[in-house]
Scaffold this active site. Sequence first.
Site, PDB file in Angstrom:
ATOM      1  CG  LEU A  41      -2.221  -0.749   1.194  1.00  0.00           C
ATOM      2  CD1 LEU A  41      -2.939  -0.607   2.541  1.00  0.00           C
ATOM      3  CD2 LEU A  41      -3.119  -0.288   0.061  1.00  0.00           C
ATOM      4  CG  ASP A  42       1.084   3.717  -3.391  1.00  0.00           C
ATOM      5  OD1 ASP A  42       2.084   2.981  -3.518  1.00  0.00           O
ATOM      6  OD2 ASP A  42       0.286   3.960  -4.311  1.00  0.00           O
ATOM      7  N   PRO A  43       2.097   5.124   0.768  1.00  0.00           N
ATOM      8  CG  PRO A  43       4.197   6.091   1.149  1.00  0.00           C
ATOM      9  CD  PRO A  43       3.410   5.334   0.117  1.00  0.00           C
TER      10      PRO A  43
END
Length: 288
Positions: free
Chosen positions: A37-39
């Site tokens: 998951l991206d930040p």
Amino acid sequence: MHGWLNLDKPIGISSAQAVARVKKIFCIKKAGHLGTLDPLASGVLPIALGEATKTIPYLSCDLKAYNFTIKWGEQRTTDDLDGDIIRTSDIKPEYNQINCVIKNFVGKITQTPPQFSAVKIKGIRAYKLARSGQKVNIKPRPVQVHQLVLISVDTVNNSADFAMLCGSGVYVRSIARDLGIALDCFGHITKLRRTMVGNFRENESVTIEQLTKKRGDIIPIELALESMFKVRISAEEVGKIKKGQEIVLNNLRNLKNYDICCTMMGNVPIAICSFIYGCVKPIRVFNI
């Protein structure tokens, strides 16, 4: 400690940082995550603890679900809020226009991952090349989108909310980018939440704050592997498997050659094995 944790990752940290926090909370050395998951994204991030890391390649994450918001009028380098604006438009797509176009994004489609992605180019992550200013040539790839539903349109903020059910490898940021191009208005992700990865669901996830207070609920390895065929073996056979030896089990009529199974003694998982011509051969042995 061995098992799986269904973490609700918060916005603002990377998947690797989330794993690092979990390792610190549980005082363990070995952990890994299933699906990045991206930040800027939140939601379900399955994390394997201890010996459960050996099961990561064997857990199904072919089905994922997301809720997300696309802001129209701007295309960005990262296809989300983090990037620089590279193209703009004054067009404000209406509900019916969007609903008509998204039909082309359902089914087996061809998608090019974002420039800032974890895709490897000659062994180097694309985002590392992009950050150094290099133009990354990423090849399009086939992906599966099972459902893409337009939830609502915000005419004031020129944005739209969506829900998507898709297969592994789909980039939501690419969906936003390509939808914006198709609508001739450009677009990027402003909000992204993952609600499902395989059997890991949002309503069963725990936050980092909950972990620090009550240590959370650890999912046993055998439950995480519930869809894998189980083979019950004896204590003598356990000894052979632990030594890397294969055992003969001619009664496994439900298995075909090279099928993957999990050997068990009682409720304790012993090893992930491959079934070959009547024999069970260990692939990954659990040290539990």
